[in-house]
Design an enzyme around this catalytic site. Structure first.
Site, PDB file in Angstrom:
ATOM      1  CB  SER A 142      -0.962  -0.040   1.187  1.00 41.67           C
ATOM      2  OG  SER A 142      -1.986   0.906   1.075  1.00 41.67           O
ATOM      3  CD  GLU A 236      -6.122  -4.172  -3.694  1.00 39.19           C
ATOM      4  OE1 GLU A 236      -5.697  -3.158  -3.093  1.00 39.19           O
ATOM      5  OE2 GLU A 236      -5.422  -5.172  -3.929  1.00 39.19           O
ATOM      6  CG  HIS A 266      -5.587  -2.433   0.291  1.00 36.56           C
ATOM      7  ND1 HIS A 266      -4.924  -2.074  -0.863  1.00 36.56           N
ATOM      8  CD2 HIS A 266      -4.991  -1.737   1.299  1.00 36.56           C
ATOM      9  CE1 HIS A 266      -3.975  -1.201  -0.572  1.00 36.56           C
ATOM     10  NE2 HIS A 266      -3.992  -0.988   0.734  1.00 36.56           N
TER      11      HIS A 266
END
Length: 299
Positions: A142, A236, A266
């Site tokens: 991320s 996502e 995610h």
């Protein structure tokens, strides 16, 4: 796909996504993330942890050894939350699968320490380990994936010894959030609320340009970089961050492995304790990492 996948997706959509959309206090988000990580995530039995410093930055070592390759991993958390402790269980599994030690920098977080403080810490850590016998592999998820890729670009710009490779789980690569999937997958994404994306960007960037390559690696120069491995779920909202990053890297001559999986949340490897797909992804990237190490040793 496993039977656990739809169960996990439903739970995340019901519990986690509304919480992230509702809670605006970074300190509260941090506390909640730390608490959930302690409850839900477990490292393999016998995993060894050691706190230390690298480049004057606090770090957490996972199964530390003095020789051979290592993984320098940058945790995710939207630049405002997360820590080595929230990610140490996942890294314990990866360390076991790859047979390598992992160093997790406890880099500074926004809004107290906005961009580029976290990246500066990551660069300081890399400077402390870059001459490691056997080499270094960079990784992140991320926001940490954004930092790992931005760190690679900084290493190239500064002419530092290159890492063996870089891997990223569900990376954020564009702080303008201009990919088509941001809106197309806004409802389908079971974890991240699109409504908070710009708020988080403002906390991190302050007055900086979102197109600064150190913040948005989508705009960086990677000419001469080693291999990159990235994975993302097709539901996502950051799907196009990986797809566009892959295209840019390949256009610059970088060897890229892109893995797009169906209907996983995610950074699903975080849920390796309960999700077979999480364990499978960690084993897959471990095999890729080991192929890099062997190639380096043979060269």
């Amino acid at each position: 796909m496993s039977l656990m996948r739809p169960v996990l997706n439903r739970w995340l959509r019901w519990a986690e996504k509304p919480h992230l959309a509702r809670e605006q206090d970074p300190l509260a988000l941090r506390k909640a993330f730390e608490r959930k990580a302690r409850f839900f995530f477990r490292a393999p039995f016998g995993t060894r942890f050691k706190r230390d410093k690298q480049g004057n930055v606090p770090v957490l070592w996972v199964n530390k050894t003095e020789n051979g390759p290592l993984i320098l991993y940058l945790h995710g958390g939207a630049f405002v939350m997360g820590s080595p402790d929230t990610h140490k269980a996942m890294m314990g599994y990866l360390s076991r699968a790859a047979g390598l030690p992992i160093c997790l920098p406890d880099y500074r977080l926004a809004p107290e320490h906005p961009f580029p403080a976290g990246l500066d810490d990551a660069l300081a850590c890399y400077g402390a380990v870059m001459d490691r016998p056997g080499g270094v592999v960079l990784g992140g998820d991320s926001a940490g994936g954004a930092m790992a890729l931005a760190l690679l670009a900084e290493i190239l710009r500064l002419g530092l010894p290159l890492p063996l490779g870089v891997f990223a789980f569900s990376p954020l690569t564009d702080m303008e959030f201009s990919g088509d999937s941001v809106l197309r997958n806004a409802e389908a994404d079971v974890v991240l609320p699109v409504s908070r994306a710009q708020d988080t960007a403002m906390l991190y960037l302050s007055d900086h340009d979102p197109r600064d390559p150190r913040a948005s690696p989508l705009y960086a120069d990677f000419t001469g970089a080693g291999p990159v491995w990235m994975t993302v779920g097709d539901t996502e909202f950051l799907l196009d961050d990986t797809r566009r990053m892959t295209s840019r890297l390949r256009a610059q001559g970088v060897a890229v492995t892109e893995v797009v999986v169906h209907d996983l949340p995610h950074v699903w490897p975080m849920f390796h304790n309960i999700l077979p797909e999480g364990r499978a992804t960690l084993r897959a990237v471990a095999g890729w990492i080991n192929s890099l190490s062997r190639s380096e040793g043979d060269s």
